[in-house]
Design a protein around this motif. Structure first.
Motif, PDB file in Angstrom:
ATOM      1  N   ARG A  78       0.832  -1.212   0.000  1.00 51.13           N
ATOM      2  CA  ARG A  78       0.000   0.000   0.000  1.00 51.13           C
ATOM      3  C   ARG A  78       0.864   1.258   0.000  1.00 51.13           C
ATOM      4  O   ARG A  78       0.562   2.239  -0.671  1.00 51.13           O
ATOM      5  CB  ARG A  78      -0.927  -0.005   1.226  1.00 51.13           C
ATOM      6  CG  ARG A  78      -2.085  -0.982   1.115  1.00 51.13           C
ATOM      7  CD  ARG A  78      -2.842  -1.086   2.426  1.00 51.13           C
ATOM      8  NE  ARG A  78      -3.952  -2.040   2.335  1.00 51.13           N
ATOM      9  CZ  ARG A  78      -4.434  -2.706   3.371  1.00 51.13           C
ATOM     10  NH1 ARG A  78      -3.914  -2.531   4.587  1.00 51.13           N
ATOM     11  NH2 ARG A  78      -5.431  -3.553   3.205  1.00 51.13           N
ATOM     12  N   ALA A  79       1.978   1.211   0.771  1.00 56.82           N
ATOM     13  CA  ALA A  79       2.868   2.379   0.807  1.00 56.82           C
ATOM     14  C   ALA A  79       3.536   2.607  -0.548  1.00 56.82           C
ATOM     15  O   ALA A  79       3.699   3.754  -0.996  1.00 56.82           O
ATOM     16  CB  ALA A  79       3.927   2.184   1.899  1.00 56.82           C
ATOM     17  N   ILE A  80       3.910   1.515  -1.215  1.00 60.22           N
ATOM     18  CA  ILE A  80       4.516   1.632  -2.556  1.00 60.22           C
ATOM     19  C   ILE A  80       3.502   2.223  -3.535  1.00 60.22           C
ATOM     20  O   ILE A  80       3.812   3.143  -4.299  1.00 60.22           O
ATOM     21  CB  ILE A  80       5.004   0.247  -3.037  1.00 60.22           C
ATOM     22  CG1 ILE A  80       6.200  -0.213  -2.202  1.00 60.22           C
ATOM     23  CG2 ILE A  80       5.358   0.289  -4.523  1.00 60.22           C
ATOM     24  CD1 ILE A  80       6.562  -1.682  -2.399  1.00 60.22           C
ATOM     25  N   ALA A  81       2.283   1.704  -3.511  1.00 61.36           N
ATOM     26  CA  ALA A  81       1.244   2.203  -4.425  1.00 61.36           C
ATOM     27  C   ALA A  81       0.980   3.693  -4.187  1.00 61.36           C
ATOM     28  O   ALA A  81       0.860   4.476  -5.141  1.00 61.36           O
ATOM     29  CB  ALA A  81      -0.039   1.396  -4.237  1.00 61.36           C
ATOM     30  N   ALA A  82       0.923   4.093  -2.922  1.00 60.54           N
ATOM     31  CA  ALA A  82       0.664   5.501  -2.602  1.00 60.54           C
ATOM     32  C   ALA A  82       1.817   6.385  -3.058  1.00 60.54           C
ATOM     33  O   ALA A  82       1.609   7.502  -3.563  1.00 60.54           O
ATOM     34  CB  ALA A  82       0.446   5.652  -1.094  1.00 60.54           C
ATOM     35  N   ARG A  87       3.791  10.575  -6.701  1.00 58.92           N
ATOM     36  CA  ARG A  87       4.908  11.153  -7.469  1.00 58.92           C
ATOM     37  C   ARG A  87       4.601  11.246  -8.952  1.00 58.92           C
ATOM     38  O   ARG A  87       4.977  12.206  -9.623  1.00 58.92           O
ATOM     39  CB  ARG A  87       6.179  10.317  -7.277  1.00 58.92           C
ATOM     40  CG  ARG A  87       6.752  10.354  -5.870  1.00 58.92           C
ATOM     41  CD  ARG A  87       8.064   9.562  -5.801  1.00 58.92           C
ATOM     42  NE  ARG A  87       8.480   9.327  -4.425  1.00 58.92           N
ATOM     43  CZ  ARG A  87       9.155  10.190  -3.670  1.00 58.92           C
ATOM     44  NH1 ARG A  87       9.494  11.351  -4.188  1.00 58.92           N
ATOM     45  NH2 ARG A  87       9.488   9.888  -2.429  1.00 58.92           N
ATOM     46  N   TYR A  88       3.945  10.227  -9.505  1.00 63.02           N
ATOM     47  CA  TYR A  88       3.815  10.140 -10.963  1.00 63.02           C
ATOM     48  C   TYR A  88       2.381  10.006 -11.455  1.00 63.02           C
ATOM     49  O   TYR A  88       2.143   9.974 -12.668  1.00 63.02           O
ATOM     50  CB  TYR A  88       4.632   8.941 -11.475  1.00 63.02           C
ATOM     51  CG  TYR A  88       6.064   8.961 -10.997  1.00 63.02           C
ATOM     52  CD1 TYR A  88       6.934   9.981 -11.384  1.00 63.02           C
ATOM     53  CD2 TYR A  88       6.560   7.970 -10.142  1.00 63.02           C
ATOM     54  CE1 TYR A  88       8.244  10.008 -10.938  1.00 63.02           C
ATOM     55  CE2 TYR A  88       7.867   7.989  -9.696  1.00 63.02           C
ATOM     56  CZ  TYR A  88       8.708   9.017 -10.093  1.00 63.02           C
ATOM     57  OH  TYR A  88       9.996   9.048  -9.645  1.00 63.02           O
ATOM     58  N   GLY A  89       1.436   9.863 -10.550  1.00 60.74           N
ATOM     59  CA  GLY A  89       0.042   9.752 -10.962  1.00 60.74           C
ATOM     60  C   GLY A  89      -0.329   8.397 -11.535  1.00 60.74           C
ATOM     61  O   GLY A  89      -1.380   8.260 -12.168  1.00 60.74           O
ATOM     62  N   CYS A 211      15.697   6.566  -9.910  1.00 65.72           N
ATOM     63  CA  CYS A 211      14.786   7.650 -10.307  1.00 65.72           C
ATOM     64  C   CYS A 211      14.940   8.894  -9.440  1.00 65.72           C
ATOM     65  O   CYS A 211      14.814  10.026  -9.941  1.00 65.72           O
ATOM     66  CB  CYS A 211      13.343   7.157 -10.303  1.00 65.72           C
ATOM     67  SG  CYS A 211      12.699   6.694  -8.676  1.00 65.72           S
ATOM     68  N   HIS A 212      15.215   8.730  -8.154  1.00 69.88           N
ATOM     69  CA  HIS A 212      15.335   9.907  -7.279  1.00 69.88           C
ATOM     70  C   HIS A 212      16.628  10.676  -7.529  1.00 69.88           C
ATOM     71  O   HIS A 212      16.759  11.801  -7.092  1.00 69.88           O
ATOM     72  CB  HIS A 212      15.259   9.471  -5.812  1.00 69.88           C
ATOM     73  CG  HIS A 212      13.944   8.856  -5.445  1.00 69.88           C
ATOM     74  ND1 HIS A 212      12.743   9.523  -5.576  1.00 69.88           N
ATOM     75  CD2 HIS A 212      13.638   7.624  -4.971  1.00 69.88           C
ATOM     76  CE1 HIS A 212      11.759   8.738  -5.190  1.00 69.88           C
ATOM     77  NE2 HIS A 212      12.269   7.575  -4.827  1.00 69.88           N
ATOM     78  N   MET A 213      17.576  10.050  -8.199  1.00 72.29           N
ATOM     79  CA  MET A 213      18.863  10.701  -8.478  1.00 72.29           C
ATOM     80  C   MET A 213      18.849  11.241  -9.897  1.00 72.29           C
ATOM     81  O   MET A 213      19.656  10.862 -10.747  1.00 72.29           O
ATOM     82  CB  MET A 213      20.001   9.702  -8.260  1.00 72.29           C
ATOM     83  CG  MET A 213      20.051   9.214  -6.824  1.00 72.29           C
ATOM     84  SD  MET A 213      21.087   7.767  -6.646  1.00 72.29           S
ATOM     85  CE  MET A 213      20.549   7.196  -5.038  1.00 72.29           C
ATOM     86  N   THR A 214      17.907  12.101 -10.160  1.00 74.30           N
ATOM     87  CA  THR A 214      17.830  12.831 -11.425  1.00 74.30           C
ATOM     88  C   THR A 214      18.133  14.283 -11.094  1.00 74.30           C
ATOM     89  O   THR A 214      17.345  14.941 -10.415  1.00 74.30           O
ATOM     90  CB  THR A 214      16.427  12.689 -12.054  1.00 74.30           C
ATOM     91  OG1 THR A 214      16.176  11.308 -12.320  1.00 74.30           O
ATOM     92  CG2 THR A 214      16.325  13.481 -13.342  1.00 74.30           C
ATOM     93  N   GLY A 217      16.344  18.431 -14.641  1.00 72.69           N
ATOM     94  CA  GLY A 217      14.994  18.122 -15.108  1.00 72.69           C
ATOM     95  C   GLY A 217      14.286  17.171 -14.158  1.00 72.69           C
ATOM     96  O   GLY A 217      14.704  16.969 -13.020  1.00 72.69           O
ATOM     97  N   GLU A 218      13.209  16.569 -14.655  1.00 73.24           N
ATOM     98  CA  GLU A 218      12.405  15.662 -13.839  1.00 73.24           C
ATOM     99  C   GLU A 218      12.439  14.250 -14.413  1.00 73.24           C
ATOM    100  O   GLU A 218      12.477  14.070 -15.632  1.00 73.24           O
ATOM    101  CB  GLU A 218      10.946  16.156 -13.776  1.00 73.24           C
ATOM    102  CG  GLU A 218      10.791  17.469 -13.036  1.00 73.24           C
ATOM    103  CD  GLU A 218       9.327  17.851 -12.904  1.00 73.24           C
ATOM    104  OE1 GLU A 218       8.478  17.129 -13.471  1.00 73.24           O
ATOM    105  OE2 GLU A 218       9.043  18.869 -12.261  1.00 73.24           O
ATOM    106  N   HIS A 219      12.391  13.278 -13.518  1.00 69.58           N
ATOM    107  CA  HIS A 219      12.349  11.887 -13.954  1.00 69.58           C
ATOM    108  C   HIS A 219      10.992  11.578 -14.584  1.00 69.58           C
ATOM    109  O   HIS A 219       9.943  11.982 -14.072  1.00 69.58           O
ATOM    110  CB  HIS A 219      12.572  10.953 -12.763  1.00 69.58           C
ATOM    111  CG  HIS A 219      12.420   9.505 -13.105  1.00 69.58           C
ATOM    112  ND1 HIS A 219      13.344   8.817 -13.860  1.00 69.58           N
ATOM    113  CD2 HIS A 219      11.413   8.621 -12.828  1.00 69.58           C
ATOM    114  CE1 HIS A 219      12.931   7.576 -14.015  1.00 69.58           C
ATOM    115  NE2 HIS A 219      11.769   7.422 -13.398  1.00 69.58           N
TER     116      HIS A 219
END
Length: 400
Positions: A78-82, A87-89, A211-214, A217-219
């Motif tokens: 559930r935490a992963i899904a949230a 972050r990405y919709g 992904c967090h190490m972008t 710009g944005e990932h």
């Protein structure tokens, strides 16, 4: 009496034909050496945030040492899904569309075994992480590598991939930000690949562990692209962003029928990811955003200093915009990647991985991680410059 190796224990032809990991092969050389600055292992130099350790210690005191669901703890799913939705919709059903694995490498292995039949081809842009082609091969598939070059910042185009498609092609593996090059993929380029995958009915596995190490710009999360979610397996984990390499927690998200297939394999080979790591991952997602962002800011500072330093000492390096790797060229020295890496290690005690560990198109390059202290990075630059001077003076012994 025959005292030689028991023939019944001979390894399979498939394993015999599999090359050893180029990373591990090289680092066997480092063992036992003193005063080595390691730019080789892709592992954060930070310790796991203490909140995570504290949460796990508390769970141990409460006796939480059991198996979990093969899918992983529902609280973690559930935490992963949230997290992905915020972050990405992109929305995933935590009941059926997420499986928690022992790192992304296990997820990749299970995905290839779940998706491929013998002889199926999978397109793999390279240089790439060492596990991608190996996992395809272990599943009976055929990895079809797509070389990339510095001229395109090591990015594959949809055209590159299209030219490699045959009637046996089943899918594409993408890993951006990239290990080993540090390149990132612009949204428009990924969108073109998503359209190509839809046009040829291909699956896409998108490993987004960095992904967090972008830093510029944005990932772009691949399944967030129009039409991509239903044919994509999204993979990620906690090793890099939350400094949790030893906890071995990753995950895959995708359509329920594929996740169910992966869980069947996962149940036979691993049962479940360790509950301690899963509890730590829940704490990471719910309470450690600030700690994660602090580490990312420090990586970015090191990236700027180290890449500038490589260029200044005469090792041309394109601007890596993600992950925590620099990929300088050594081709002007006339040495192969392996010769350069070994000589640098033995002459100056600096460990960097030959680019060829990540595929043939890595020849002429080194992978250097800046996930080490600024002090170490500056000292490594001093030693590498001294090595280049000795090389120019003909004072370095080169192994053939």
């Amino acid at each position: 009496m025959n005292t030689g190796p028991c023939q019944a224990l001979r390894i399979s032809r498939a394993v015999e034909e599999m090359p050893p990991s180029g990373i591990r092969e090289f680092f066997d050389l480092v063992l036992g050496m003193d005063n080595v600055i390691s730019l080789g292992v892709g592992e954060p130099d930070f310790a796991t945030p203490w909140k995570i350790c504290d949460a796990v210690i508390d769970s141990l005191r409460r006796g939480m040492t059991s198996y979990t669901s093969n899918y992983g703890m529902i609280e973690l799913r559930r935490a992963i899904a949230a997290d992905i939705q915020s972050r990405y919709g992109v929305e995933y059903d935590p009941e059926t569309e997420i499986v928690v694995t022992m790192g992304v490498s296990e997820a990749m292995d299970a995905a290839m075994r779940a998706l491929l039949n013998p002889g199926d081809e999978v397109l793999v842009p390279e240089p790439c992480y060492v596990s991608y082609p190996a996992c395809v091969s272990m599943a009976g598939g055929v990895p079809v590598t797509i070389p990339t070059t510095i001229d395109t910042d090591f990015r594959p185009t949809a055209g590159d991939l299209k030219r490699a498609i045959t009637e046996r092609t089943r899918g594409i593996i993408l890993g951006y930000p990239s290990n080993p090059t540090g390149t990132i993929m612009p949204r428009k380029d990924l969108a073109a690949i998503a359209e190509l995958a839809a046009a040829h009915d291909l699956f896409v596995v998108s490993d987004e562990i960095y992904c967090h190490m972008t830093y510029v710009g944005e990932h772009t999360c691949f399944p967030a692209l129009p039409g991509a979610r239903e044919r994509t397996l999204l993979m990620n984990g906690f090793s890099k962003a939350y400094a949790m390499t030893g906890w071995r927690i990753g995950y895959a998200c995708g359509p329920a029928q594929v996740i169910e297939g992966m869980v069947r394999l996962h149940a036979y080979t691993a049962l479940c990811a360790p509950i301690m790591g899963q509890i730590g991952a829940i704490e990471a997602l719910t309470n450690c955003e600030r700690e994660m962002q602090d580490m990312v800011r420090q990586y970015d500072q090191r990236r700027r200093v180290f890449i500038k330093g490589l260029n200044d000492i005469g090792l041309p390096c394109f601007e890596a915009k993600g992950a925590f790797y620099a990929f300088p060229s050594i081709s002007h020295t006339g040495l192969t990647s392996k010769q350069f890496s070994r000589a640098l290690l033995f002459e100056e005690n600096v460990a960097a991985v030959p680019g060829t560990a990540f595929g043939k198109s890595g020849e002429g390059y080194l992978r250097c991680t800046y996930a080490t202290s600024m002090e170490n990075l500056k000292e490594a630059l001093v030693r590498m410059e001294r090595f280049l001077d000795k090389l120019k003076a003909g004072k370095v012994r080169i192994e053939e």
